[in-house]
Design a protein around this motif. Structure first.
Motif, PDB file in Angstrom:
ATOM      1  N   CYS A 101     120.183  12.670 125.875  1.00 48.23           N
ATOM      2  CA  CYS A 101     119.111  13.310 126.665  1.00 48.23           C
ATOM      3  C   CYS A 101     117.831  12.485 126.724  1.00 48.23           C
ATOM      4  O   CYS A 101     116.921  12.820 127.472  1.00 48.23           O
ATOM      5  CB  CYS A 101     118.814  14.706 126.123  1.00 48.23           C
ATOM      6  SG  CYS A 101     117.917  14.730 124.553  1.00 48.23           S
TER       7      CYS A 101
ATOM      8  N   CYS B   4     120.730  15.772 117.549  1.00 50.15           N
ATOM      9  CA  CYS B   4     119.478  15.774 118.304  1.00 50.15           C
ATOM     10  C   CYS B   4     118.902  17.190 118.322  1.00 50.15           C
ATOM     11  O   CYS B   4     119.610  18.143 118.644  1.00 50.15           O
ATOM     12  CB  CYS B   4     119.760  15.298 119.729  1.00 50.15           C
ATOM     13  SG  CYS B   4     118.352  15.428 120.848  1.00 50.15           S
TER      14      CYS B   4
ATOM     15  N   CYS C 149     119.124  18.409 122.351  1.00 48.34           N
ATOM     16  CA  CYS C 149     120.364  18.668 123.090  1.00 48.34           C
ATOM     17  C   CYS C 149     121.566  18.926 122.185  1.00 48.34           C
ATOM     18  O   CYS C 149     122.651  19.229 122.678  1.00 48.34           O
ATOM     19  CB  CYS C 149     120.671  17.536 124.050  1.00 48.34           C
ATOM     20  SG  CYS C 149     121.318  16.040 123.259  1.00 48.34           S
TER      21      CYS C 149
HETATM   22 ZN   LIG Z   1     119.420  14.715 122.811  1.00 57.25          ZN
END
Ligand SMILES: [Zn+2]
Length: 95
Positions: free
Chosen positions: A41, A63, A66
């Motif tokens: 992302c 992450c 995302c």
């Molecule tokens: Zn991400």
């Protein structure tokens, strides 16, 4: 039949030993201060804010934006395997 063309590398090169200096500087710091950019992302944030899931087989770093995998860590008694495959870049401030 497809013909494959090899790309010539006209620039002279040296072997990976040339990375010893810069990588020693790169990895001689607290990694949690570094900024990792997610390969999925594009979010860039300090590693300390990542979501870390630990289990008996290893650690998965995800992450916070995302939920994709940024890195994995597997440890044995005498080795550590660390993959940063989900990061497109890591930013380290020089001291
Ligand atoms: Zn991400």
């Amino acid at each position: 039949m497809t013909e494959h063309h090899r790309t010539a590398h006209p620039a002279p090169h040296v072997d990976g030993n040339a990375l010893a200096g810069p990588l020693a500087e790169l990895f001689a710091f607290d990694v949690t201060d570094a900024v990792a950019r997610c390969g999925s992302c594009g979010t860039a944030d300090v590693v300390a804010r990542a979501m870390v899931y630990r289990s008996a087989v290893g650690t998965v770093v995800r992450c916070p934006a995302c939920d994709d995998v940024l890195a994995t860590l597997v440890e044995s008694d005498d080795r550590i395997w660390f993959s940063m495959r989900g990061m497109s870049a890591i930013e380290v401030r020089r001291r």
